[in-house]
Scaffold this motif. Structure first.
Motif, PDB file in Angstrom:
ATOM      1  N   VAL A 219       0.826  -1.205   0.000  1.00 48.19           N
ATOM      2  CA  VAL A 219       0.000   0.000   0.000  1.00 48.19           C
ATOM      3  C   VAL A 219       0.864   1.260   0.000  1.00 48.19           C
ATOM      4  N   GLU A 220       2.057   1.161   0.555  1.00 49.16           N
ATOM      5  CA  GLU A 220       2.971   2.309   0.599  1.00 49.16           C
ATOM      6  C   GLU A 220       3.658   2.530  -0.742  1.00 49.16           C
ATOM      7  N   LEU A 221       3.851   1.461  -1.496  1.00 52.69           N
ATOM      8  CA  LEU A 221       4.395   1.632  -2.845  1.00 52.69           C
ATOM      9  C   LEU A 221       3.386   2.326  -3.748  1.00 52.69           C
ATOM     10  N   VAL A 222       2.116   1.995  -3.567  1.00 51.37           N
ATOM     11  CA  VAL A 222       1.064   2.632  -4.350  1.00 51.37           C
ATOM     12  C   VAL A 222       0.895   4.085  -3.940  1.00 51.37           C
ATOM     13  N   ASN A 223       1.025   4.360  -2.654  1.00 55.86           N
ATOM     14  CA  ASN A 223       0.878   5.716  -2.123  1.00 55.86           C
ATOM     15  C   ASN A 223       2.076   6.032  -1.234  1.00 55.86           C
TER      16      ASN A 223
ATOM     17  N   THR B 153      -1.280   6.437  11.046  1.00 57.22           N
ATOM     18  CA  THR B 153      -2.211   5.301  11.079  1.00 57.22           C
ATOM     19  C   THR B 153      -2.653   4.944  12.488  1.00 57.22           C
ATOM     20  N   GLY B 154      -1.910   5.428  13.482  1.00 51.98           N
ATOM     21  CA  GLY B 154      -2.121   4.907  14.818  1.00 51.98           C
ATOM     22  C   GLY B 154      -1.584   3.492  14.908  1.00 51.98           C
ATOM     23  N   SER B 155      -1.792   2.868  16.055  1.00 58.67           N
ATOM     24  CA  SER B 155      -1.302   1.505  16.248  1.00 58.67           C
ATOM     25  C   SER B 155      -2.063   0.881  17.412  1.00 58.67           C
ATOM     26  N   PRO B 156      -2.389  -0.395  17.348  1.00 59.78           N
ATOM     27  CA  PRO B 156      -3.000  -1.042  18.509  1.00 59.78           C
ATOM     28  C   PRO B 156      -2.106  -0.895  19.739  1.00 59.78           C
ATOM     29  N   GLY B 157      -2.718  -0.623  20.880  1.00 53.86           N
ATOM     30  CA  GLY B 157      -1.955  -0.549  22.123  1.00 53.86           C
ATOM     31  C   GLY B 157      -1.060   0.672  22.232  1.00 53.86           C
ATOM     32  N   MET B 158      -1.464   1.792  21.657  1.00 53.88           N
ATOM     33  CA  MET B 158      -0.647   3.001  21.748  1.00 53.88           C
ATOM     34  C   MET B 158      -0.470   3.440  23.202  1.00 53.88           C
ATOM     35  N   ASN B 159       0.729   3.953  23.517  1.00 53.77           N
ATOM     36  CA  ASN B 159       0.918   4.538  24.841  1.00 53.77           C
ATOM     37  C   ASN B 159       0.432   5.993  24.825  1.00 53.77           C
ATOM     38  N   LEU B 160       0.542   6.675  25.952  1.00 56.54           N
ATOM     39  CA  LEU B 160      -0.013   8.020  26.061  1.00 56.54           C
ATOM     40  C   LEU B 160       0.644   8.994  25.093  1.00 56.54           C
ATOM     41  N   LEU B 161       1.956   8.925  24.944  1.00 57.26           N
ATOM     42  CA  LEU B 161       2.636   9.841  24.033  1.00 57.26           C
ATOM     43  C   LEU B 161       2.196   9.591  22.591  1.00 57.26           C
TER      44      LEU B 161
ATOM     45  N   GLY C  56     -10.922   5.501  -1.645  1.00 56.14           N
ATOM     46  CA  GLY C  56      -9.487   5.380  -1.828  1.00 56.14           C
ATOM     47  C   GLY C  56      -8.943   4.182  -1.066  1.00 56.14           C
ATOM     48  N   ALA C  57      -7.661   3.918  -1.260  1.00 54.09           N
ATOM     49  CA  ALA C  57      -7.025   2.801  -0.563  1.00 54.09           C
ATOM     50  C   ALA C  57      -6.920   3.112   0.924  1.00 54.09           C
ATOM     51  N   ILE C  58      -7.332   2.155   1.739  1.00 57.50           N
ATOM     52  CA  ILE C  58      -7.221   2.301   3.188  1.00 57.50           C
ATOM     53  C   ILE C  58      -6.028   1.492   3.661  1.00 57.50           C
ATOM     54  N   ASP C  59      -5.142   2.140   4.381  1.00 57.46           N
ATOM     55  CA  ASP C  59      -3.985   1.453   4.926  1.00 57.46           C
ATOM     56  C   ASP C  59      -4.469   0.374   5.907  1.00 57.46           C
ATOM     57  N   PRO C  60      -4.075  -0.876   5.699  1.00 54.67           N
ATOM     58  CA  PRO C  60      -4.501  -1.941   6.616  1.00 54.67           C
ATOM     59  C   PRO C  60      -4.155  -1.647   8.074  1.00 54.67           C
TER      60      PRO C  60
ATOM     61  N   THR D  86      -4.359   1.282   9.515  1.00 52.77           N
ATOM     62  CA  THR D  86      -5.440   2.124  10.018  1.00 52.77           C
ATOM     63  C   THR D  86      -6.652   1.269  10.364  1.00 52.77           C
ATOM     64  N   GLN D  87      -6.971   0.328   9.488  1.00 54.43           N
ATOM     65  CA  GLN D  87      -8.095  -0.581   9.729  1.00 54.43           C
ATOM     66  C   GLN D  87      -7.859  -1.405  10.993  1.00 54.43           C
ATOM     67  N   GLU D  88      -6.661  -1.918  11.151  1.00 51.96           N
ATOM     68  CA  GLU D  88      -6.316  -2.723  12.324  1.00 51.96           C
ATOM     69  C   GLU D  88      -6.424  -1.891  13.606  1.00 51.96           C
ATOM     70  N   THR D  89      -5.928  -0.659  13.540  1.00 51.46           N
ATOM     71  CA  THR D  89      -5.981   0.221  14.708  1.00 51.46           C
ATOM     72  C   THR D  89      -7.417   0.561  15.062  1.00 51.46           C
ATOM     73  N   TYR D  90      -8.206   0.862  14.031  1.00 49.08           N
ATOM     74  CA  TYR D  90      -9.613   1.185  14.235  1.00 49.08           C
ATOM     75  C   TYR D  90     -10.339   0.018  14.911  1.00 49.08           C
ATOM     76  N   GLN D  91     -10.135  -1.175  14.411  1.00 49.87           N
ATOM     77  CA  GLN D  91     -10.805  -2.355  14.966  1.00 49.87           C
ATOM     78  C   GLN D  91     -10.397  -2.571  16.421  1.00 49.87           C
ATOM     79  N   TYR D  92      -9.126  -2.395  16.702  1.00 50.87           N
ATOM     80  CA  TYR D  92      -8.614  -2.581  18.067  1.00 50.87           C
ATOM     81  C   TYR D  92      -9.284  -1.616  19.036  1.00 50.87           C
ATOM     82  N   TYR D  93      -9.348  -0.348  18.662  1.00 47.18           N
ATOM     83  CA  TYR D  93      -9.881   0.644  19.595  1.00 47.18           C
ATOM     84  C   TYR D  93     -11.401   0.621  19.674  1.00 47.18           C
TER      85      TYR D  93
END
Length: 205
Positions: free
Chosen positions: A79-83, A116-124, A175-179, A181-188
């Protein structure tokens, strides 16, 4: 802790390398991150520095970002090669370390996941992620007044709302959704649903 002279040097360098609008955004994120850090009792200097450097690779041409990632063995997903603009976060973390001398792993990680965020993000991580979305120069994102209020009332709720609105926006654009972002969204979303269920149980206990 970055000394005042170092901070000014970084600002000068970024001002040369970023376009005017991106530089204004960068300063806005740095100071918004500092406000959120004060609100949530996080490390003020780390929040400001991560905010200042979060987009340090943003204005590099796409193919230049691809070239630098390959040169320095930074993994590139399909996805990063495409965008290639999606590479600026991980490349920014690399440049923050090698070019700007930042060796704090928390700051580097906050830069790496700020888009994109990330599952399990810390406060910072959350502070920089949210500051990037709500800083004062942002004007067009849907629901900004409400998200800005949430950011200082309930950080986790603000994260969920930003992810939800981002997914909705990308789906509308088709548009293309970065997986990631999808993973982070689902986690939260799952985290938020569990939190609401617990609060309901506590309310009727």
């Amino acid at each position: 802790m970055v000394m005042n002279d170092q901070w000014k040097q970084m600002e000068r360098q970024l001002k040369e390398e970023l376009d005017k609008k991106r530089y204004q955004h960068t300063v806005g994120v740095a100071y918004t991150a500092s406000c959120l850090a004060m609100r949530y009792d996080a490390d003020l200097s780390k929040a400001m520095l991560a905010g200042l450097l979060h987009d340090c690779a943003k204005c590099l041409p796409g193919q230049k970002q691809v070239h630098l990632c390959r040169k320095h063995h930074i993994a590139i997903r399909d996805v990063e090669l495409v965008n290639p603009s999606l590479l600026h976060a991980k490349l920014g973390a690399f440049l923050a370390k090698t070019k700007y001398g930042v060796d704090d792993v928390e700051i580097l990680h906050a830069i790496e996941v700020h888009t994109t965020g990330s599952p399990g993000m810390n406060l910072l991580d959350k502070i920089v992620f949210v500051a990037d979305y709500i800083e004062p120069n942002r004007e067009k994102a849907f629901g900004l007044p409400e998200i800005r209020r949430l950011a200082f009332a309930d950080m986790d709720q603000a994260v969920v709302r930003i992810l939800h609105d981002t997914m909705h926006y990308l789906n509308q654009k088709k548009g293309a959704i970065d997986p990631k972002t999808q993973e982070t969204y689902q986690y939260y979303i799952e985290q938020w649903n569990r939190r609401e269920e617990k609060e309901k149980k506590d309310e009727f206990a």
